[in-house]
Write an enzyme that holds these catalytic residues in place. Structure first.
Site, PDB file in Angstrom:
ATOM      1  N   HIS A 284     -25.612 -47.135  15.906  1.00  0.00           N
ATOM      2  CA  HIS A 284     -25.300 -47.502  17.291  1.00  0.00           C
ATOM      3  C   HIS A 284     -24.313 -46.499  17.897  1.00  0.00           C
ATOM      4  O   HIS A 284     -24.526 -45.991  19.003  1.00  0.00           O
ATOM      5  CB  HIS A 284     -24.721 -48.924  17.324  1.00  0.00           C
ATOM      6  N   GLU A 285     -23.243 -46.208  17.151  1.00  0.00           N
ATOM      7  CA  GLU A 285     -22.200 -45.308  17.681  1.00  0.00           C
ATOM      8  C   GLU A 285     -22.703 -43.877  17.790  1.00  0.00           C
ATOM      9  O   GLU A 285     -22.418 -43.190  18.783  1.00  0.00           O
ATOM     10  CB  GLU A 285     -20.940 -45.358  16.810  1.00  0.00           C
TER      11      GLU A 285
ATOM     12  N   HIS B  90     -24.646 -42.995  20.832  1.00  0.00           N
ATOM     13  CA  HIS B  90     -23.858 -42.648  22.024  1.00  0.00           C
ATOM     14  C   HIS B  90     -23.650 -41.136  22.110  1.00  0.00           C
ATOM     15  O   HIS B  90     -23.592 -40.576  23.207  1.00  0.00           O
ATOM     16  CB  HIS B  90     -22.478 -43.319  21.985  1.00  0.00           C
TER      17      HIS B  90
ATOM     18  N   CYS C 208     -22.510 -53.961  23.085  1.00  0.00           N
ATOM     19  CA  CYS C 208     -21.857 -52.666  23.315  1.00  0.00           C
ATOM     20  C   CYS C 208     -20.745 -52.832  24.340  1.00  0.00           C
ATOM     21  O   CYS C 208     -20.936 -53.491  25.363  1.00  0.00           O
ATOM     22  CB  CYS C 208     -22.895 -51.673  23.823  1.00  0.00           C
TER      23      CYS C 208
END
Ligand code: ZN
Length: 187
Positions: free
Chosen positions: A141-142, A145, A99
């Site tokens: 993953h994004e 966030h 990341c």
């Protein structure tokens, strides 16, 4: 314009991001261009708005840079507005992740291998679709966030503790990375 990337410890990385007003196209496109520039500069495959200090639901993903290994992603360069994961497969897979907000760290993370997502695309067209493969991995993953999560939340407490020392070294200025960052100061 290349923007600094917010590093682990910045409170914005723990906020839940809000949906944006999809009719405000000019402002969204300007922000998206800055995010593409920042992503390209840092050499990552994805960037979420909290990583540039904004708790809003905007993500850019560029898989062209890995298309030597995964040719199906040749030219893949897209923005996702107001994305939400609404369903996930029971089957999972484990892959190594890193990341931009956690420089120098990579760890195996287990996630569902298929996801059903809703979002608006670069042309502000609404999608509701199942996604699989490496794109599903990067999206998860994004989109994490946007929920205030980072990937090390999903590894064992022991491994997380091992990685905190790496992050602390970075925050103390003992390690560097090749792109512009914004850190909290550590003594
Ligand atoms: Zn990340």
């Amino acid at each position: 314009m290349v923007l600094p990337i917010y590093i682990y410890g910045q409170p914005v990385l723990r906020q839940i991001s809000q949906d944006i007003d999809i009719t405000d196209k000019e402002a969204i496109q300007a922000l998206t261009q800055d995010m593409y520039d920042t992503l390209k500069h840092s050499g990552g495959v994805g960037l979420a708005a909290p990583q540039i200090g904004k708790a809003i639901r905007v993500v850019v993903i560029d898989l062209d840079i890995i298309s030597d290994d995964l040719p199906e992603y040749k030219g893949f360069h897209h923005a996702f507005y107001n994305p939400h994961i609404i369903e996930t497969s029971e089957e999972t897979e484990t892959l190594s992740e890193g990341c931009l907000s956690l420089p120098g760290i990579s760890e195996d993370v287990t996630r569902p291998n298929r996801i059903r997502v809703t979002y608006y695309d670069d042309d502000f067209i609404y999608h509701d679709e199942w996604v699989e493969g490496y794109l599903a991995r990067v999206m998860q993953h994004e989109f994490d966030h946007l929920e205030g999560h980072v990937f090390i939340d999903r590894i064992s407490p022991f491994r997380r503790k091992m990685n905190f020392s790496k992050i602390n070294n970075f925050l103390k200025g003992k390690a560097r990375c090749s792109y512009k960052v914004k850190t909290i100061k550590k003594k």
